[in-house]
Design an enzyme around this catalytic site. Sequence first.
Site, PDB file in Angstrom:
ATOM      1  N   ASP A  63       9.764  -6.495  -5.547  1.00  0.00           N
ATOM      2  CA  ASP A  63       8.931  -7.099  -4.586  1.00  0.00           C
ATOM      3  C   ASP A  63       8.563  -8.476  -5.038  1.00  0.00           C
ATOM      4  OD1 ASP A  63       6.234  -7.660  -3.265  1.00  0.00           O
ATOM      5  OD2 ASP A  63       6.122  -5.664  -2.646  1.00  0.00           O
ATOM      6  N   GLU A  90      15.760   3.202  17.819  1.00  0.00           N
ATOM      7  CA  GLU A  90      14.815   4.312  18.021  1.00  0.00           C
ATOM      8  C   GLU A  90      13.754   4.122  19.297  1.00  0.00           C
ATOM      9  OE1 GLU A  90      12.302   3.871  14.428  1.00  0.00           O
ATOM     10  OE2 GLU A  90      10.796   3.062  15.625  1.00  0.00           O
ATOM     11  N   THR A 114      11.362   4.918   5.679  1.00  0.00           N
ATOM     12  CA  THR A 114      10.171   4.954   6.710  1.00  0.00           C
ATOM     13  C   THR A 114       9.327   3.810   7.075  1.00  0.00           C
ATOM     14  OG1 THR A 114       8.637   5.256   4.735  1.00  0.00           O
ATOM     15  CG2 THR A 114       9.351   7.022   5.260  1.00  0.00           C
ATOM     16  N   SER A 115      10.155   2.773   6.884  1.00  0.00           N
ATOM     17  CA  SER A 115       9.428   1.426   7.141  1.00  0.00           C
ATOM     18  C   SER A 115       9.824   1.025   8.654  1.00  0.00           C
ATOM     19  CB  SER A 115       9.783   0.214   6.160  1.00  0.00           C
ATOM     20  OG  SER A 115       8.754  -0.633   6.001  1.00  0.00           O
ATOM     21  N   ARG A 116      11.049   0.121   8.529  1.00  0.00           N
ATOM     22  CA  ARG A 116      11.303  -0.250  10.138  1.00  0.00           C
ATOM     23  C   ARG A 116      12.803  -0.083  10.021  1.00  0.00           C
ATOM     24  NH1 ARG A 116       6.825   0.502  11.418  1.00  0.00           N
ATOM     25  NH2 ARG A 116       5.546  -0.853  12.450  1.00  0.00           N
ATOM     26  N   CYS A 162       8.982  -2.290   2.540  1.00  0.00           N
ATOM     27  CA  CYS A 162       8.756  -3.584   2.817  1.00  0.00           C
ATOM     28  C   CYS A 162       8.786  -3.697   4.260  1.00  0.00           C
ATOM     29  CB  CYS A 162       9.759  -4.625   2.067  1.00  0.00           C
ATOM     30  SG  CYS A 162      11.417  -4.263   2.453  1.00  0.00           S
ATOM     31  N   PRO A 163       8.041  -4.717   4.867  1.00  0.00           N
ATOM     32  CA  PRO A 163       7.855  -4.969   6.354  1.00  0.00           C
ATOM     33  C   PRO A 163       9.280  -5.540   6.930  1.00  0.00           C
ATOM     34  CG  PRO A 163       6.746  -6.909   5.260  1.00  0.00           C
ATOM     35  CD  PRO A 163       7.206  -5.897   4.002  1.00  0.00           C
ATOM     36  N   HIS A 201       9.626   8.732  13.818  1.00  0.00           N
ATOM     37  CA  HIS A 201       8.720   7.663  13.391  1.00  0.00           C
ATOM     38  C   HIS A 201       7.306   8.342  13.301  1.00  0.00           C
ATOM     39  CE1 HIS A 201       7.702   3.317  13.796  1.00  0.00           C
ATOM     40  NE2 HIS A 201       6.791   3.853  12.762  1.00  0.00           N
ATOM     41  N   LYS A 203       0.830  -1.149   0.119  1.00  0.00           N
ATOM     42  CA  LYS A 203       0.143  -0.086  -0.132  1.00  0.00           C
ATOM     43  C   LYS A 203       0.842   1.307   0.033  1.00  0.00           C
ATOM     44  CE  LYS A 203      -2.242  -1.773   3.193  1.00  0.00           C
ATOM     45  NZ  LYS A 203      -1.744  -3.364   3.161  1.00  0.00           N
ATOM     46  N   ILE A 204       1.796   1.428   0.961  1.00  0.00           N
ATOM     47  CA  ILE A 204       2.647   2.731   1.082  1.00  0.00           C
ATOM     48  C   ILE A 204       3.639   2.627  -0.082  1.00  0.00           C
ATOM     49  CG2 ILE A 204       4.373   3.816   2.519  1.00  0.00           C
ATOM     50  CD1 ILE A 204       3.049   2.419   4.871  1.00  0.00           C
ATOM     51  N   ASP A 261      12.964   8.014   8.888  1.00  0.00           N
ATOM     52  CA  ASP A 261      12.055   8.047   9.755  1.00  0.00           C
ATOM     53  C   ASP A 261      12.049   6.849  11.110  1.00  0.00           C
ATOM     54  OD1 ASP A 261       9.725   9.315  10.787  1.00  0.00           O
ATOM     55  OD2 ASP A 261       8.421   7.795  10.160  1.00  0.00           O
TER      56      ASP A 261
HETATM   57  P1  NAD Z   1       2.047  -3.858   2.769  1.00  0.00           P
HETATM   58  O1  NAD Z   1       1.687  -5.235   3.567  1.00  0.00           O
HETATM   59  O2  NAD Z   1       0.764  -3.310   2.172  1.00  0.00           O
HETATM   60  O3  NAD Z   1       3.084  -3.998   1.789  1.00  0.00           O
HETATM   61  C1  NAD Z   1       4.178  -4.553   1.964  1.00  0.00           C
HETATM   62  C2  NAD Z   1       4.929  -5.151   0.586  1.00  0.00           C
HETATM   63  O4  NAD Z   1       6.234  -5.303   1.072  1.00  0.00           O
HETATM   64  C3  NAD Z   1       4.014  -6.091   0.171  1.00  0.00           C
HETATM   65  O5  NAD Z   1       3.812  -5.741  -1.171  1.00  0.00           O
HETATM   66  C4  NAD Z   1       5.078  -7.246   0.197  1.00  0.00           C
HETATM   67  O6  NAD Z   1       5.043  -8.396  -0.977  1.00  0.00           O
HETATM   68  C5  NAD Z   1       6.389  -6.720   0.175  1.00  0.00           C
HETATM   69  N1  NAD Z   1       7.547  -7.419   0.652  1.00  0.00           N
HETATM   70  C6  NAD Z   1       7.401  -8.283   1.742  1.00  0.00           C
HETATM   71  N2  NAD Z   1       8.534  -8.820   1.688  1.00  0.00           N
HETATM   72  C7  NAD Z   1       9.416  -8.289   0.948  1.00  0.00           C
HETATM   73  C8  NAD Z   1      10.927  -8.608   0.767  1.00  0.00           C
HETATM   74  N3  NAD Z   1      11.535  -9.451   1.268  1.00  0.00           N
HETATM   75  N4  NAD Z   1      11.395  -7.500  -0.235  1.00  0.00           N
HETATM   76  C9  NAD Z   1      10.543  -7.032  -1.043  1.00  0.00           C
HETATM   77  N5  NAD Z   1       9.275  -6.707  -0.877  1.00  0.00           N
HETATM   78  C10 NAD Z   1       8.543  -7.394   0.364  1.00  0.00           C
HETATM   79  O7  NAD Z   1       2.455  -2.898   3.773  1.00  0.00           O
HETATM   80  P2  NAD Z   1       2.540  -1.306   3.896  1.00  0.00           P
HETATM   81  O8  NAD Z   1       1.098  -0.779   4.454  1.00  0.00           O
HETATM   82  O9  NAD Z   1       2.821  -0.592   2.523  1.00  0.00           O
HETATM   83  O10 NAD Z   1       3.446  -0.721   5.014  1.00  0.00           O
HETATM   84  C11 NAD Z   1       4.857  -1.148   4.832  1.00  0.00           C
HETATM   85  C12 NAD Z   1       5.760  -0.899   6.000  1.00  0.00           C
HETATM   86  O11 NAD Z   1       5.772   0.404   6.225  1.00  0.00           O
HETATM   87  C13 NAD Z   1       5.088  -1.684   7.154  1.00  0.00           C
HETATM   88  O12 NAD Z   1       5.453  -2.918   7.442  1.00  0.00           O
HETATM   89  C14 NAD Z   1       5.749  -0.887   8.508  1.00  0.00           C
HETATM   90  O13 NAD Z   1       6.552  -1.513   8.858  1.00  0.00           O
HETATM   91  C15 NAD Z   1       6.002   0.536   7.797  1.00  0.00           C
HETATM   92  N6  NAD Z   1       5.115   1.779   8.167  1.00  0.00           N
HETATM   93  C16 NAD Z   1       5.744   2.756   8.709  1.00  0.00           C
HETATM   94  C17 NAD Z   1       4.935   3.728   9.153  1.00  0.00           C
HETATM   95  C18 NAD Z   1       5.692   5.003   9.571  1.00  0.00           C
HETATM   96  O14 NAD Z   1       4.828   5.882  10.546  1.00  0.00           O
HETATM   97  N7  NAD Z   1       6.884   5.561   9.457  1.00  0.00           N
HETATM   98  C19 NAD Z   1       3.394   3.706   9.185  1.00  0.00           C
HETATM   99  C20 NAD Z   1       2.833   2.694   8.647  1.00  0.00           C
HETATM  100  C21 NAD Z   1       3.687   1.770   8.124  1.00  0.00           C
END
Ligand code: NAD
Length: 330
Positions: free
Chosen positions: A175, A262, A231-233, A204-205, A294, A155-156, A257
């Site tokens: 991906d 953190e 901005t992920s983890r 990615c997560p 974050h 999604k992001i 982020d």
């Molecule tokens: P999502 O589940 O919609 O998308 C994650 C994508 O990553 C999927 O398409 C999946 O196939 C892909 N993926 C999984 N393993 C992978 C790998 N090894 N290599 C490449 N791609 C891979 O998740 P989302 O809603 O887009 O969120 C993504 C991440 O953003 C979350 O896991 C979270 O850690 C982070 N996040 C951060 C904040 C913030 O405030 N900074 C807020 C929300 C989420």
Amino acid sequence: MKILFYDATSYDVDSFDRELFQYEGIEITYQETDISLKTVSLAQGYDAICAFVNSDLSAPVIEKLHEMGISLILMRCAGFNNVDLNKTKEYGMTILRVPGYSPEAVAEHAMTLALAVNRHLHKSYIKVRENNFSLVGLTGVNFYQKTAGIIGTGKIGAAMCRICKGFGMRVIAYDMYPNKNLDFVEYMPLEEVLKQSDLISLHCPLTKETKHIINKDSIAMMRENVILVNTSRGALVKTEDLIQGIRSGKFFGVGLDVYEEEGNNVFENREDEMLEHSVTARLLSFPNVIVTSHQGFLTKEALAAISQTTLQNALDYEKGQITEANLVTA
Ligand code: NAD
């Protein structure tokens, strides 16, 4: 249902209280401290707890929750890497989360970080306030016609792809499950994304496979003067290797982020403390690094969506009508 809401901030209270009247039978008690082995006993007498990204939901904490008869954890966030899912499964506990509250909020913050490090906004803001109107040291690059590499196009990541396309960038991505709605994105192996991108953004997560996906080997593959945004983890990036990379002049800029250390900092005011031994302090010492705390999710729209889904999750649980997509499984 009585919910103990851990780590409550003023914006949490505002956004949840604004929605609460629509969810009959749900009572929330807000607790400023986060959940930990020391504070878990506060949940005695509640039906559920509500927790966030850095809450300590490790095995010993889960064990205590189970002892107190709590079987529902409401995560008011998308990520759940801080929850010991083996333990929650063992005790038959239910974890509900908010999988997608506002992907654009996070993607817009990722682009904000990329633009800010590129155009040195963090420096120019300070300089102009000090009556220094010199432009020396503020040169950036055009994003137009450059290559954006997006790692993870859920999604992001998809929202970030669309933003980058709007900037006139070529968008490439890695991906395992290419997003069919992104017909303008060229999917390729991770190595190629690393090699070809001028801007790399991580979406990615955090999993066993993605931990330290950015390390000295992957950094070596990147172009000189690349911009990296996370901005992920935090643990997607091996911080020691990133620091080496920054020192060696590999990066034009880095926007974080999230970062590995953190946990103690996020959402805390540590103004009076010395952070000199920490990774945070080292990252902050580089002129081409911007760190935020974050805050990617922090927009009014996202907060409203988080409150609505979290409260709906609670109500659905009571009715036995859980939304599968919000259920976290081991
Ligand atoms: P999502 O589940 O919609 O998308 C994650 C994508 O990553 C999927 O398409 C999946 O196939 C892909 N993926 C999984 N393993 C992978 C790998 N090894 N290599 C490449 N791609 C891979 O998740 P989302 O809603 O887009 O969120 C993504 C991440 O953003 C979350 O896991 C979270 O850690 C982070 N996040 C951060 C904040 C913030 O405030 N900074 C807020 C929300 C989420």
